[in-house]
Design an enzyme around this catalytic site. Structure first.
Site, PDB file in Angstrom:
ATOM      1  N   ASP A 161       0.833  -1.208   0.000  1.00 31.27           N
ATOM      2  CA  ASP A 161       0.000   0.000   0.000  1.00 31.27           C
ATOM      3  C   ASP A 161       0.860   1.248   0.000  1.00 31.27           C
ATOM      4  O   ASP A 161       0.551   2.217  -0.680  1.00 31.27           O
ATOM      5  CB  ASP A 161      -0.950   0.022   1.202  1.00 31.27           C
ATOM      6  CG  ASP A 161      -1.688   1.357   1.256  1.00 31.27           C
ATOM      7  OD1 ASP A 161      -2.447   1.629   0.301  1.00 31.27           O
ATOM      8  OD2 ASP A 161      -1.467   2.139   2.188  1.00 31.27           O
ATOM      9  N   ARG A 168      -0.336   6.236  -6.794  1.00 31.02           N
ATOM     10  CA  ARG A 168      -1.679   6.779  -7.068  1.00 31.02           C
ATOM     11  C   ARG A 168      -1.692   8.292  -6.940  1.00 31.02           C
ATOM     12  O   ARG A 168      -2.364   8.997  -7.690  1.00 31.02           O
ATOM     13  CB  ARG A 168      -2.701   6.170  -6.100  1.00 31.02           C
ATOM     14  CG  ARG A 168      -3.035   4.720  -6.415  1.00 31.02           C
ATOM     15  CD  ARG A 168      -3.723   4.045  -5.235  1.00 31.02           C
ATOM     16  NE  ARG A 168      -4.916   4.764  -4.821  1.00 31.02           N
ATOM     17  CZ  ARG A 168      -5.391   4.788  -3.577  1.00 31.02           C
ATOM     18  NH1 ARG A 168      -4.781   4.117  -2.612  1.00 31.02           N
ATOM     19  NH2 ARG A 168      -6.475   5.475  -3.290  1.00 31.02           N
ATOM     20  N   SER A 183      -6.712   0.170   0.532  1.00 28.51           N
ATOM     21  CA  SER A 183      -5.576   0.869   1.127  1.00 28.51           C
ATOM     22  C   SER A 183      -5.786   1.026   2.642  1.00 28.51           C
ATOM     23  O   SER A 183      -4.924   0.675   3.457  1.00 28.51           O
ATOM     24  CB  SER A 183      -5.441   2.243   0.454  1.00 28.51           C
ATOM     25  OG  SER A 183      -4.597   3.099   1.179  1.00 28.51           O
TER      26      SER A 183
HETATM   27  N1  URA Z   1      -6.208   7.031   3.237  1.00 27.27           N
HETATM   28  C1  URA Z   1      -5.483   5.935   2.921  1.00 27.27           C
HETATM   29  O1  URA Z   1      -4.783   5.393   3.745  1.00 27.27           O
HETATM   30  N2  URA Z   1      -5.562   5.452   1.676  1.00 27.27           N
HETATM   31  C2  URA Z   1      -6.336   6.002   0.718  1.00 27.27           C
HETATM   32  O2  URA Z   1      -6.374   5.507  -0.386  1.00 27.27           O
HETATM   33  C3  URA Z   1      -7.071   7.155   1.055  1.00 27.27           C
HETATM   34  C4  URA Z   1      -6.991   7.646   2.331  1.00 27.27           C
END
Ligand code: URA
Ligand code: CA
Length: 432
Positions: A161, A168, A183
């Protein structure tokens, strides 16, 4: 398997199998799948969406990309609380000690702020001496003794992530429900809580702009949590205007101390009681929201929540004199009132713009490398629905340089005044 075939499959609206999703996440974590292929994949997901099964597989693949924290040594039902992000969101500062007074362990792993949103770690660090770093042993011991501790992310929690989120951020693929849900939930599941309360924000200051989108994100995350064996609930809360009155790290500590003394702003307290209520119901301390509110209010009124906050600050190395004399935290050199140019009612306070206005003063980070100034920020003098006269103060700027004109203009442009009173609803629903 070849990544290019899987990108094509998703691009054309196909449904990926669990094995295919694991192949993608494993390869990306190890580096055998390059950023450019992962970017194309993220964009295909952005446009073609994912089924609940795909999102669950994606989440679990990310959970297993790194360490999974074992909180078994902490006694009791560990309940985690997580917000999808907001402006001036002071709830964790109040909830962590408040819930802990009931013997419910709060083992909180928090994050830092980025862009227009603030982060709980930055806020705690505004207390001189307060440290968010401790060994796993000390963390477990603190939560067993005091029932509360707040730390930064330890170990390699969901590294897939971490990598994907950074990608992203620069490929315009943040705002996708399957990608946000996986995520957040991958980190929550890896962090080891038994139960999870999510605060899914909606409005200008949030990722989700409509209640419909927020409901779908909430429902998706609740499904994933339950499938992973963690009792999960989600509260959908309004983030069209900032929460409470204070935006900025020291200012929010002062706001949290006021709230723990029973003098918090109405919207902040409402959200504290709703989220806290869900947390203590999951922990088995209350059986209804009505009962939960009575229990939580009593802990504020008898001073035990504030005392727990003091204990927590002392345990983490903070100077408790700042909690006893919060005015010591107000050290910004310049204080300026933003005066209304027109009379009427405040009809809108655009949360993300106010968040950026505070960031420009140094209260937040534009990029990960920026350092923040804990002293600066904005105090709203009016909330949506309030009446305002010409020349009356809309907000107070706390700055450390004289160069705050841009912030002042942004506040004036984004605290909109109209002729008729309007009203915002704070809680849009509870899922799970
Ligand atoms: N917070 C996160 O940890 N991930 C996301 O994609 C959006 C907000
Ligand atoms: Ca606030």
């Amino acid at each position: 398997m070849r990544m290019v075939d899987l990108i094509e499959k998703k691009r054309d609206g196909g449904i990926l199998t669990k094995e295919e999703i694991h192949f993608i996440i494993d390869g990306y974590t190890k580096g055998t799948i390059p950023d450019y292929q992962m970017s194309a994949f993220a964009m295909s997901v952005f446009f073609k969406d994912m089924t609940d099964e795909e999102i669950t597989a994606l989440t679990l693949a990310m959970v297993h990309s790194g360490d999974i924290i074992d909180l078994a040594k902490i006694d009791g039902v560990k309940v985690d609380k997580h917000s999808t992000g907001g402006v001036g969101d002071t709830t964790t500062l109040v909830l962590a000690p408040l819930v802990a007074t009931l013997g419910v362990p709060v083992a909180k792993m928090s994050g830092r702020g980025l862009g227009h949103t603030g982060g709980t770690l930055d806020k705690f660090e505004a207390i001189p001496g307060f440290s968010i770093e401790m060994t796993e042993e000390k963390f477990v011991e603190s939560v067993n003794d005091l029932k509360v501790a707040v730390i930064g992310q330890t170990g390699e929690l969901a590294p897939a992530d971490g990598k994907l989120y950074a990608l992203r951020d620069v490929t315009a693929t943040v705002n996708s429900i399957p990608l946000i849900a996986s995520s957040i939930m991958s980190k929550k599941i890896a962090a080891g809580a038994d139960a999870i309360v999510l605060d899914v924000t909606v409005g200008e200051g949030a990722f989700m702009k409509t209640p419909e989108e927020a409901t779908r994100l909430a429902q998706t995350m609740v499904n994933i949590g339950n499938l992973a064996g963690r009792q999960t609930k989600a509260v959908i809360s309004d983030m069209s205007e900032p929460l409470g009155l204070a935006i900025g790290n020291s200012l929010e500590i002062v706001e949290a101390i006021d709230a723990l003394k029973g003098n918090g702003p109405a919207d902040l307290m409402e959200l504290v009681y709703v989220l806290g209520g869900q947390m203590i119901i999951l922990a088995g301390v209350a059986s209804s929201m009505e009962e939960a509110k009575v229990i939580l209010e009593a802990k504020i009124n008898d001073g035990s929540a504030l005392e727990k906050f003091r204990e927590m600050v002392i345990n983490q190395g903070g100077d408790v004199s700042y909690i006893d004399q919060p005015e010591k935290l107000l050290t910004a050199k310049y204080k300026t009132q933003v005066l209304a140019k027109q009379a009427g009612y405040v009809s809108q306070i655009v949360a993300d713009k106010i968040g950026i206005a505070a960031m420009l003063l140094g209260a937040g980070r534009a990029t990960k490398e920026d350092t923040i100034d804990p002293a600066v920020g904005i105090i709203l003098k009016k909330k949506v629905g309030d009446k305002i006269e010409i020349g009356e103060s809309l907000a107070e700027i706390h700055a450390n340089t004289e160069d705050y004109q841009e912030t002042l203009d942004m506040i004036l442009d984004n605290m909109i005044i109209s002729n008729s009173p309007s009203h915002t609803q704070l809680i849009h629903g509870i899922i799970g």
